[in-house]
Scaffold this motif. Structure first.
Motif, short mmCIF file in Angstrom:
data_model
loop_
_atom_site.label_atom_id
_atom_site.label_comp_id
_atom_site.label_asym_id
_atom_site.label_seq_id
_atom_site.Cartn_x
_atom_site.Cartn_y
_atom_site.Cartn_z
N HIS A 279 0.81 -1.21 0.00
CA HIS A 279 0.00 0.00 0.00
C HIS A 279 0.85 1.27 0.00
N ASP A 280 2.19 1.11 0.09
CA ASP A 280 3.01 2.30 0.13
C ASP A 280 3.11 2.91 -1.26
N ASP A 281 3.46 4.22 -1.29
CA ASP A 281 3.52 4.92 -2.56
C ASP A 281 4.69 4.43 -3.42
N HIS A 282 5.76 3.90 -2.79
CA HIS A 282 6.91 3.49 -3.57
C HIS A 282 6.74 2.06 -4.10
N LYS A 283 5.63 1.38 -3.81
CA LYS A 283 5.40 0.05 -4.33
C LYS A 283 4.88 0.12 -5.76
N LEU A 284 5.28 -0.87 -6.56
CA LEU A 284 4.89 -0.85 -7.97
C LEU A 284 3.40 -1.07 -8.15
N SER A 285 2.80 -1.87 -7.29
CA SER A 285 1.39 -2.18 -7.46
C SER A 285 0.49 -0.97 -7.25
N SER A 286 0.96 0.01 -6.47
CA SER A 286 0.15 1.20 -6.21
C SER A 286 0.60 2.41 -7.01
N ASN A 287 1.67 2.27 -7.77
CA ASN A 287 2.18 3.36 -8.59
C ASN A 287 2.12 2.92 -10.05
N ILE A 288 0.96 3.11 -10.66
CA ILE A 288 0.74 2.61 -12.01
C ILE A 288 1.60 3.34 -13.02
N GLY A 289 1.80 4.64 -12.83
CA GLY A 289 2.63 5.39 -13.77
C GLY A 289 4.07 4.91 -13.77
N LEU A 290 4.61 4.63 -12.58
CA LEU A 290 5.97 4.12 -12.50
C LEU A 290 6.09 2.75 -13.16
N LEU A 291 5.11 1.89 -12.91
CA LEU A 291 5.15 0.56 -13.51
C LEU A 291 5.07 0.64 -15.03
N ARG A 292 4.22 1.55 -15.55
CA ARG A 292 4.09 1.68 -16.99
C ARG A 292 5.39 2.20 -17.60
N SER A 293 6.09 3.07 -16.91
CA SER A 293 7.38 3.56 -17.41
C SER A 293 8.44 2.48 -17.39
N MET A 294 8.44 1.65 -16.36
CA MET A 294 9.43 0.58 -16.28
C MET A 294 9.18 -0.50 -17.32
N LEU A 295 7.95 -0.69 -17.74
CA LEU A 295 7.67 -1.70 -18.75
C LEU A 295 8.23 -1.33 -20.12
N ASN A 296 8.57 -0.06 -20.32
CA ASN A 296 9.18 0.35 -21.58
C ASN A 296 10.68 0.09 -21.62
N ALA A 297 11.26 -0.29 -20.50
CA ALA A 297 12.70 -0.57 -20.46
C ALA A 297 12.98 -1.92 -21.10
N SER A 298 14.21 -2.10 -21.55
CA SER A 298 14.61 -3.36 -22.18
C SER A 298 15.49 -4.22 -21.29
N THR A 299 16.11 -3.64 -20.29
CA THR A 299 16.97 -4.38 -19.37
C THR A 299 16.60 -4.02 -17.94
N ALA A 300 17.10 -4.82 -17.02
CA ALA A 300 16.85 -4.57 -15.60
C ALA A 300 17.55 -3.30 -15.13
N ALA A 301 18.71 -2.98 -15.72
CA ALA A 301 19.42 -1.77 -15.32
C ALA A 301 18.61 -0.53 -15.69
N GLU A 302 18.01 -0.51 -16.88
CA GLU A 302 17.19 0.63 -17.27
C GLU A 302 15.96 0.74 -16.38
N ALA A 303 15.35 -0.38 -16.04
CA ALA A 303 14.19 -0.34 -15.15
C ALA A 303 14.57 0.17 -13.77
N ALA A 304 15.74 -0.22 -13.27
CA ALA A 304 16.19 0.27 -11.97
C ALA A 304 16.48 1.77 -12.01
N ASP A 305 17.03 2.26 -13.14
CA ASP A 305 17.28 3.70 -13.26
C ASP A 305 15.98 4.49 -13.27
N ILE A 306 14.99 3.99 -13.99
CA ILE A 306 13.68 4.66 -14.01
C ILE A 306 13.07 4.68 -12.62
N HIS A 307 13.20 3.57 -11.91
CA HIS A 307 12.66 3.50 -10.55
C HIS A 307 13.39 4.47 -9.63
N ALA A 308 14.71 4.61 -9.80
CA ALA A 308 15.47 5.52 -8.93
C ALA A 308 15.15 6.98 -9.24
#
Length: 566
Positions: free
Chosen positions: A72-101
């Motif tokens: 239920h926290d704001d930094h969780k992916l399940s409750s932050n749909i915009g962040l999850l949608r941005s991470m799904l556009n990444a091609s590697t785990a490093a890019e997804a981690a950078d978007i998350h950071a």
């Protein structure tokens, strides 16, 4: 609000029909949350009482909310749909981690949780981003290697992979018809947490040449020659390991000697005849080499050039760990340094060796048998001239001497050559662990093959479902078939998940046994009991197989479905 729910309900309904509701459902959820925020936090009860939402949208919302109820926290992916949608556009785990950071700047918790990674895996596969899912899973597997490092060196934001993540990845790959990637993930379970270029292996398990051929020792890559005591028979064997540098073979023609067959029938000859003779030159890692001239009961070649083998031999003269002078600890009926068995490390085949006949001579009766018969017959004829009853006395005395010799060789001598029980105490525990290791290895191989068949069947069902939807699966004629395919796929997914749990349990116990064996110390009783507890857990998991057999096999249902007329 009714128009909004109808729009989102149709979107959720289409996503639920294809089985990939995560991406579209999350989009609907984002629109529902945006609408709720615009309503200035109107209580949910009052809103539902005045204007009931669409049932399809409510059902989709309840499903997603139940699957992520603990986040239920704001930094969780399940409750932050915009962040999850941005991470799904990444091609590697490093890019997804950078978007998350970047989007979590200023927050205290920037690392992912196990639930976050499972959500990311499922949604990336639902969106068709297989590269991202595999990259994230590999990063999670590499986190297992960094758990023992200092905190300043362990900077990974990914949690360690669990069996739930493996199940989500394998099932998602099957739905996308990526069979080779799914099989690769399953085969990597046994090496999960180890470097991909690992050249330090546990070793090759060599069995004893004596029945019941229990595991004898582990031969590692750097080992050449060593002496090992068999805890079952309490005899000693010499193991010589190395690479085959020269190999020549010659097949022998069978003459069908009647005397030889009769001698084997009455027990004079117990060894099998040699069907082929092989000459091998084996070079050990320390630079020493040995030449072996061996025979095999079949014409199969035991090894090729460049293959690593282990030859189990009888100890040479003066080579025994107990340093006996009168009675050596070699197996009865063996000669010093006689090769008894050959184990091929590459193919895993073990061949029992027989004594090769001398060059230019064919394997047959012992050389002493015919002269002894001639001398005995001549002595009987000569003694019959002196006293008619003397040949019977000679035969009786010879029979008594032969019987006592046979009895001593078969009863007394083997016991005198055995090592004392105290000398094989440590080897007994280690070889018992190796026996469990061999059994678990066989079960692990069998379960992995069965999981591979489930992967192929599940991918085949997914392809069949897509074909039905392509040619008009919405019709009444195909809706029943789609339901049957969905039911069969659900059964196979459940069975595949249980098999992956079994593989994870097998890998855990196998690694525990490898640790205790490689420590080269006496296994403590507590560690031995902990291994027994893990084996009991595995036995409980294996009982699930009986329940699978009692239920209707999903694969049989698939075959009946494919054979049914359209």
């Amino acid at each position: 609000m009714q128009l909004h729910c109808a729009d989102t309900g149709s979107c959720c309904h289409n996503a639920r029909r294809t089985g990939q509701a995560s991406y579209q459902g999350l989009f609907c959820l984002h629109r529902w949350q945006s609408f709720s925020r615009n309503q200035k936090r109107v209580p949910r009860v009052a809103a539902s009482a005045t204007v009931p939402p669409d049932p399809a949208c409510s059902e989709q919302w309840d499903t997603i909310r139940a699957s992520t109820a603990d986040l239920h926290d704001d930094h969780k992916l399940s409750s932050n749909i915009g962040l999850l949608r941005s991470m799904l556009n990444a091609s590697t785990a490093a890019e997804a981690a950078d978007i998350h950071a970047e989007q979590c700047v200023g927050q205290q918790h920037r690392s992912f949780t196990a639930a976050d990674c499972e959500v990311l895996l499922r949604n990336s596969l639902a969106a068709g981003n297989v590269e991202l899912a595999i990259s994230v899973y590999q990063q999670m597997c590499s986190t297992l290697r960094a758990q023992g490092e200092p905190r300043e060196l362990c900077c990974s934001v990914w949690p360690s992979a669990t069996v739930q993540h493996t199940q989500a990845l394998v099932v998602g790959l099957c739905r996308l018809l990526r069979v080779s990637e799914a099989l690769s993930v399953i085969s990597s379970i046994k090496s999960q947490g180890l470097p991909a270029t690992d050249e330090v292996t546990f070793g090759h398990v060599v069995n004893s040449p004596l029945p019941p051929q229990q595991p004898l020792a582990v031969v590692q890559a750097q080992e050449g020659c060593k002496l090992v005591l068999d805890s079952n028979s309490r005899y000693e064997f010499e193991l010589f390991s190395g690479t085959v540098t020269s190999c020549s073979s010659q097949a022998l023609q069978s003459t069908g000697n009647l005397l030889q067959s009769a001698a084997r029938a009455i027990g004079i000859l117990r060894r099998q005849p040699a069907a082929a003779v092989h000459e091998l030159v084996v070079s050990a890692p320390d630079g020493s080499s040995r030449t072996f001239r061996v025979g095999t009961a079949t014409a199969d070649v035991p090894a090729q050039l460049g293959e690593r083998v282990t030859v189990v031999c009888a100890p040479g003269k003066g080579k025994n760990r107990l340093r006996r002078i009168l009675f050596s600890t070699s197996a009865p009926g063996t000669q010093p340094s006689e090769p008894l068995m050959l184990s091929n490390h590459k193919t895993g085949v073990e061949l029992q060796l027989v004594r090769a006949p001398l060059p230019g001579r064919e394997a047959g009766l012992p050389s002493w048998l015919l002269p002894a018969a001639v001398v005995l017959a001549g002595g009987d004829a000569a003694s019959g001239l002196i006293n008619p009853s003397l040949p019977l006395l000679i035969l009786g005395s010879l029979a008594a001497i032969g019987g006592s010799a046979v009895a001593s060789n078969t009863l007394l001598l083997p016991q005198l050559k055995q090592a004392p029980p105290s000398a094989v105490k440590v080897e007994s525990i280690r070889q018992q662990l190796l026996a469990q290791y061999a059994k678990l290895g066989d079960k692990n191989k069998e379960t992995m093959q069965a999981a591979g068949e489930d992967v192929r069947t599940l991918a085949r069902l997914s392809a069949l479902r897509l074909k039905m939807q392509t040619i008009g699966g919405s019709g009444a004629g195909y809706q029943a078939r789609l339901d049957r395919v969905a039911a069969a796929a659900a059964g196979i997914e459940e069975r595949l998940s249980k098999r992956l749990k079994l593989l994870d349990g097998y890998t855990r116990v196998i690694n525990m046994i490898e640790i205790e064996v490689e420590m080269n110390l006496q296994v403590p009783q507590a560690e031995y009991e902990s291994i027994g507890v893990e084996l009991e857990k595995l036995s409980e998991l294996e009982t699930v197989r009986q329940e699978w057999q009692m239920q209707a096999e999903a694969q049989d249902e698939v075959e009946r479905l494919l054979r049914a007329p359209l």
